[in-house]
Scaffold this motif. Structure first.
Motif, PDB file in Angstrom:
ATOM      1  N   GLY A   5       0.810  -1.204   0.000  1.00 20.28           N
ATOM      2  CA  GLY A   5       0.000   0.000   0.000  1.00 20.28           C
ATOM      3  C   GLY A   5       0.845   1.256   0.000  1.00 20.28           C
ATOM      4  N   LYS A   6       0.223   2.353  -0.335  1.00 19.42           N
ATOM      5  CA  LYS A   6       0.900   3.643  -0.337  1.00 19.42           C
ATOM      6  C   LYS A   6       0.987   4.149   1.098  1.00 19.42           C
ATOM      7  N   VAL A   7       2.086   4.853   1.385  1.00 15.74           N
ATOM      8  CA  VAL A   7       2.336   5.344   2.741  1.00 15.74           C
ATOM      9  C   VAL A   7       2.870   6.766   2.678  1.00 15.74           C
ATOM     10  N   ILE A   8       2.391   7.611   3.582  1.00 18.98           N
ATOM     11  CA  ILE A   8       2.887   8.976   3.735  1.00 18.98           C
ATOM     12  C   ILE A   8       3.283   9.143   5.194  1.00 18.98           C
ATOM     13  N   ALA A   9       4.424   9.775   5.457  1.00 20.58           N
ATOM     14  CA  ALA A   9       4.856  10.043   6.828  1.00 20.58           C
ATOM     15  C   ALA A   9       4.736  11.535   7.111  1.00 20.58           C
ATOM     16  N   LEU A  10       4.007  11.862   8.156  1.00 24.00           N
ATOM     17  CA  LEU A  10       3.922  13.232   8.654  1.00 24.00           C
ATOM     18  C   LEU A  10       4.875  13.335   9.828  1.00 24.00           C
ATOM     19  N   LEU A  11       5.897  14.178   9.712  1.00 25.31           N
ATOM     20  CA  LEU A  11       6.836  14.394  10.800  1.00 25.31           C
ATOM     21  C   LEU A  11       6.395  15.625  11.579  1.00 25.31           C
ATOM     22  N   ALA A  12       6.000  15.428  12.824  1.00 20.81           N
ATOM     23  CA  ALA A  12       5.525  16.525  13.672  1.00 20.81           C
ATOM     24  C   ALA A  12       6.549  16.780  14.763  1.00 20.81           C
ATOM     25  N   ASP A  13       6.988  18.031  14.866  1.00 21.01           N
ATOM     26  CA  ASP A  13       8.009  18.371  15.854  1.00 21.01           C
ATOM     27  C   ASP A  13       7.477  19.237  16.986  1.00 21.01           C
ATOM     28  N   VAL A  41      -3.234  14.788   5.664  1.00 24.73           N
ATOM     29  CA  VAL A  41      -4.485  14.017   5.612  1.00 24.73           C
ATOM     30  C   VAL A  41      -5.136  14.164   4.242  1.00 24.73           C
ATOM     31  N   LYS A  42      -5.167  15.368   3.721  1.00 27.14           N
ATOM     32  CA  LYS A  42      -5.762  15.592   2.391  1.00 27.14           C
ATOM     33  C   LYS A  42      -4.992  14.826   1.310  1.00 27.14           C
ATOM     34  N   LEU A  43      -3.666  14.858   1.373  1.00 27.15           N
ATOM     35  CA  LEU A  43      -2.858  14.146   0.389  1.00 27.15           C
ATOM     36  C   LEU A  43      -3.065  12.639   0.519  1.00 27.15           C
ATOM     37  N   ALA A  44      -3.101  12.137   1.748  1.00 27.48           N
ATOM     38  CA  ALA A  44      -3.320  10.702   1.961  1.00 27.48           C
ATOM     39  C   ALA A  44      -4.678  10.273   1.414  1.00 27.48           C
ATOM     40  N   ARG A  45      -5.678  11.118   1.585  1.00 28.99           N
ATOM     41  CA  ARG A  45      -6.999  10.788   1.044  1.00 28.99           C
ATOM     42  C   ARG A  45      -6.959  10.725  -0.476  1.00 28.99           C
ATOM     43  N   ARG A  46      -6.327  11.706  -1.100  1.00 25.53           N
ATOM     44  CA  ARG A  46      -6.245  11.734  -2.565  1.00 25.53           C
ATOM     45  C   ARG A  46      -5.475  10.547  -3.117  1.00 25.53           C
ATOM     46  N   LEU A  88      -1.446   6.985   6.522  1.00 20.93           N
ATOM     47  CA  LEU A  88      -0.677   8.097   7.061  1.00 20.93           C
ATOM     48  C   LEU A  88       0.009   7.665   8.353  1.00 20.93           C
ATOM     49  N   LEU A  89       1.330   7.783   8.372  1.00 22.61           N
ATOM     50  CA  LEU A  89       2.107   7.510   9.582  1.00 22.61           C
ATOM     51  C   LEU A  89       2.396   8.848  10.244  1.00 22.61           C
ATOM     52  N   HIS A 148       3.380   7.170  15.975  1.00 20.78           N
ATOM     53  CA  HIS A 148       4.700   6.678  16.362  1.00 20.78           C
ATOM     54  C   HIS A 148       5.464   7.796  17.060  1.00 20.78           C
ATOM     55  N   LEU A 149       6.137   7.466  18.152  1.00 25.50           N
ATOM     56  CA  LEU A 149       6.982   8.418  18.873  1.00 25.50           C
ATOM     57  C   LEU A 149       8.436   8.045  18.623  1.00 25.50           C
ATOM     58  N   ILE A 150       9.217   9.020  18.198  1.00 24.46           N
ATOM     59  CA  ILE A 150      10.640   8.784  17.933  1.00 24.46           C
ATOM     60  C   ILE A 150      11.428   9.928  18.556  1.00 24.46           C
ATOM     61  N   ASP A 151      12.531   9.596  19.207  1.00 22.27           N
ATOM     62  CA  ASP A 151      13.396  10.602  19.805  1.00 22.27           C
ATOM     63  C   ASP A 151      13.943  11.485  18.685  1.00 22.27           C
TER      64      ASP A 151
END
Length: 171
Positions: free
Chosen positions: A2-10, A23-28, A33-34, A80-83
């Protein structure tokens, strides 16, 4: 696969519009969405820049926002939580999840330049990894909304669904 998009939030204010764009891009794209929250270790004294983040909204509030938007748009979202200082872990995570697209928000031109440089280095580390075989990564940096853009988003939310209790009022 499947297609996957990662949103990196800082934890910066730019996560709001980056979240909406992701979210809009993942829907299209009909993609999963990760949502990757880049966190500092709680046990250590974080640098000043890091401590100022996650002040506008807490990680749990951000997760609630992305979950709500994902449910509304019919997008599967994982969290997902990443240091934030462990780039190798982030690289391994993105490779293991076969992520071909990354989205991150930026607040201003200085932040844009800094994140563009950091993301470029991150992408080079991914390409250098012997397990990467997907080809070129697509990376988006979401710039701040202007007032016109913000009104457009609010109007779209208002017209899309009556679940959001907002209404456009022009003064």
């Amino acid at each position: 696969m499947g297609k996957v998009i990662a949103l990196l939030a800082d934890g910066s204010n730019s996560d709001l519009y980056a979240c909406f764009c992701a979210v809009k891009l993942a829907r299209r794209m009909e993609a999963k969405l990760l949502s990757v929250l880049l966190m500092s270790e709680r046990n250590e004294n974080p640098p000043r820049e890091s401590s100022e983040r996650w002040q506008a909204c807490s990680p749990s509030e951000f997760l609630y926002l992305i979950s709500s938007l994902g449910n509304f748009e019919g997008v599967e979202v994982s969290y997902h939580l990443i240091d934030e200082r462990d780039e190798e872990n982030l690289v391994e995570f993105l490779i293991s999840k076969k992520v071909p697209c990354i989205i991150m928000g930026t607040q201003d031109q200085e932040d844009f330049d800094k994140k563009q440089k950091w993301l470029s280095q991150l992408v080079q580390k991914i390409y250098a990894n012997r397990h990467w075989y997907l080809g070129d990564l697509t990376v988006f940096l979401a710039k701040p909304w202007r007032e016109k853009d913000f009104k457009k988003v609010l109007k779209e939310l208002s017209s899309d669904c009556s679940l959001y209790p907002i209404e456009m009022v022009f003064a």
